[in-house]
Design an enzyme around this catalytic site. Structure first.
Site, PDB file in Angstrom:
ATOM      1  N   SER A   1      31.955  42.001  55.903  1.00 25.41           N
ATOM      2  CA  SER A   1      33.385  41.863  56.206  1.00 25.41           C
ATOM      3  C   SER A   1      33.774  40.426  56.537  1.00 25.41           C
ATOM      4  O   SER A   1      32.941  39.604  56.926  1.00 25.41           O
ATOM      5  CB  SER A   1      33.744  42.768  57.378  1.00 25.41           C
ATOM      6  OG  SER A   1      33.329  44.077  57.114  1.00 25.41           O
TER       7      SER A   1
HETATM    8  C1  LIG Z   1      32.783  46.906  54.711  1.00 22.24           C
HETATM    9  S1  LIG Z   1      31.182  47.581  54.541  1.00 22.24           S
HETATM   10  C2  LIG Z   1      30.494  47.379  56.157  1.00 22.24           C
HETATM   11  C3  LIG Z   1      30.388  45.942  56.591  1.00 22.24           C
HETATM   12  C4  LIG Z   1      29.420  45.721  57.719  1.00 22.24           C
HETATM   13  N1  LIG Z   1      29.791  46.418  58.940  1.00 22.24           N
HETATM   14  C5  LIG Z   1      29.191  44.255  58.021  1.00 22.24           C
HETATM   15  O1  LIG Z   1      28.369  43.991  58.894  1.00 22.24           O
HETATM   16  O2  LIG Z   1      29.803  43.363  57.410  1.00 22.24           O
HETATM   17  C6  LIG Z   1      31.498  49.315  54.513  1.00 22.24           C
HETATM   18  C7  LIG Z   1      30.253  50.160  54.358  1.00 22.24           C
HETATM   19  O3  LIG Z   1      30.627  51.506  54.656  1.00 22.24           O
HETATM   20  C8  LIG Z   1      29.732  52.333  53.938  1.00 22.24           C
HETATM   21  N2  LIG Z   1      30.235  53.706  53.905  1.00 22.24           N
HETATM   22  C9  LIG Z   1      31.167  54.279  53.096  1.00 22.24           C
HETATM   23  N3  LIG Z   1      31.329  55.578  53.409  1.00 22.24           N
HETATM   24  C10 LIG Z   1      30.485  55.849  54.428  1.00 22.24           C
HETATM   25  C11 LIG Z   1      30.182  57.011  55.179  1.00 22.24           C
HETATM   26  N4  LIG Z   1      30.775  58.179  54.939  1.00 22.24           N
HETATM   27  N5  LIG Z   1      29.260  56.912  56.163  1.00 22.24           N
HETATM   28  C12 LIG Z   1      28.622  55.732  56.415  1.00 22.24           C
HETATM   29  N6  LIG Z   1      28.860  54.602  55.726  1.00 22.24           N
HETATM   30  C13 LIG Z   1      29.788  54.645  54.759  1.00 22.24           C
HETATM   31  C14 LIG Z   1      29.617  51.662  52.580  1.00 22.24           C
HETATM   32  O4  LIG Z   1      28.422  52.061  51.924  1.00 22.24           O
HETATM   33  C15 LIG Z   1      29.663  50.183  52.967  1.00 22.24           C
HETATM   34  O5  LIG Z   1      28.371  49.624  52.994  1.00 22.24           O
END
Ligand SMILES: C[S@@+](CC[C@H](N)C(=O)[O-])C[C@H]1O[C@@H](n2cnc3c(N)ncnc32)[C@H](O)[C@@H]1O
Length: 400
Positions: A75
């Site tokens: 992010s």
């Molecule tokens: C924006 S990224 C996270 C960025 C991260 N927190 C960082 O340190 O920059 C969003 C993540 O949410 C995950 N995601 C999507 N749906 C999800 C779910 N139902 N449960 C857990 N993770 C999920 C995706 O695989 C993706 O890797």
């Protein structure tokens, strides 16, 4: 805690500069958040990214699905910082992150200190494998990485003092409320009627009360909590209107409605082109039946729409949407808001929308903004506009 042997002098300089920038613009206010930003080597969490981009205030895209849609990213630092400020993580806190990447988990591990803990959950095994490896490499081997659908939280390590969700959610699953300690806080990018706000909620008894919010954009939730929005075409593939799952099915206008004769009314309300209209759009969403969001369509197909997103309202055979024109006798950066409509109900829809634009201008434009509460389905609901999701009711209320 970071393994600074992996860090170069150049990375340290860039990191310090990014932190100074976030402090100077007021994004970071808490010195402990600033110290975490100065410490965690972001470049280790975005491999194959040049150092200057690793320390730019920008998102780094990590994975797309087969349709080319981004499904995982590291992010943008300013969004990460704003959400950490909202979360107010204290030393000793037990924290759950939903949506992994490694970077934010490492920052949170700095904030919890040695007596606290961080668990991060991601649905995608490729993301958890990468996060595990990168956290180890950066010296954060005590962050617990779990591969699971975050819809169900991570019950093994509950209860948590803080939950930070880093993926767009449409609902608050009961697991998130249940796994939060009474008085604990959850920060979640909640998508309601086409707009996403990172809302910090405190758990008060069995429900959640909002305490702060900020605008943001995240990739969408996959798994059990996915797919709450439906796009209905109203001009072939070019223009559609988007509804949330809980909205009336019969309100959908038919494809071709924009070809009906049009009408337009100007409101007299003038805004700066840069002024965010999120609260106006939410005001329209919570007062006008048939609210939806117009998407797509270039000049000629629809009238100019405010670039912040076009609020719309629809019946089965009519549609009206927010438009704008250069304001008379004002600087070029100011526009007057109006409403454009098509179909037999157009005039009625336009009048109701323009009335609400004027009410927003007089009563809500200068704040305070809306308050949100979340109650599990089955609870008695407080006064306000209720949005019924699969597991909870989101109540939006407007302070007088
Ligand atoms: C924006 S990224 C996270 C960025 C991260 N927190 C960082 O340190 O920059 C969003 C993540 O949410 C995950 N995601 C999507 N749906 C999800 C779910 N139902 N449960 C857990 N993770 C999920 C995706 O695989 C993706 O890797």
């Amino acid at each position: 805690m970071a393994a600074l042997g992996n860090d170069s002098a150049q990375a340290e300089l860039l990191r310090a500069a990014l932190t100074r920038h976030l402090v100077a613009e007021g994004t970071i206010r808490d010195e402990r958040v600033a110290a975490a930003f100065r410490t965690v080597p972001r470049h280790l969490f975005v491999p194959y990214t040049p150092l200057d981009l690793a320390y730019a205030d920008d998102v780094v895209l990590m994975k797309r699905n087969q349709a080319g849609v981004v499904i995982s990213s590291v992010s943008q630092p300013s969004i990460v910082a704003l959400m950490l400020e909202q979360a107010g993580i204290e030393p000793g806190d037990q924290v759950l992150e939903i949506g992994s990447g490694g970077y934010n988990a490492a920052l949170m591990r700095e904030l919890t200190g040695p007596k606290g803990s961080v668990t991060t959950v991601d649905i995608d095994p490729e993301v958890t494998a990468r996060a595990r490896a990168l956290l180890d490499q950066a010296g954060y081997d005590d962050v617990l990485v779990v591969q699971a659908d975050g819809e169900y939280g991570a019950p093994g390590q509950a209860p948590y003092d803080r939950i930070v969700v880093t993926v767009t959610a449409w609902d608050i699953p009961l697991a998130w409320i249940d796994q939060l300690r009474p008085g604990g806080r959850i920060v979640v990018p909640l998508r309601v009627r086409g707009q996403t706000r990172a809302i910090a909620f405190d758990r008060v008894h069995g429900h959640l009360d909002s305490r702060s919010m900020t605008w943001c954009g995240f990739v969408c939730m996959q798994g059990a909590g996915a797919n709450y929005e439906r796009l209905v075409p109203i001009s072939g593939d070019e223009v559609g209107v988007c509804f949330d799952e809980d909205q009336e099915v019969d309100a959908h206008p038919y494809d071709g409605v924009l070809e009906q004769p049009g009408e337009r009314v100007w409101s007299g309300v003038v805004v700066n082109r840069e002024e965010p209209l999120f609260d106006l759009n939410l005001r329209l969403a919570t007062t006008l039946p048939g609210y939806c969001v117009l998407s797509g369509g270039g000049p000629g197909v629809v009238a100019p729409t405010p670039h912040w997103g076009a609020a719309a309202v629809a019946t089965r055979d009519s549609v009206a949407y927010l438009t704008s024109r250069q304001a008379r006798s004002a600087l070029a950066s100011f526009v007057e808001l109006g409403c454009n409509g098509h179909g037999p109900d157009a005039r009625d829809l336009i009048d109701r929308m323009v009335d609400q634009v004027r009410i927003w201008d007089v009563h809500h434009r200068r704040g305070p903004g809306p308050a949100f509460q979340v109650h599990p389905v089955g609870d008695e609901l407080p006064p306000g506009f209720h949005i019924g999701r699969r597991h909870s009711y989101i109540t939006v209320s407007w302070p007088e």
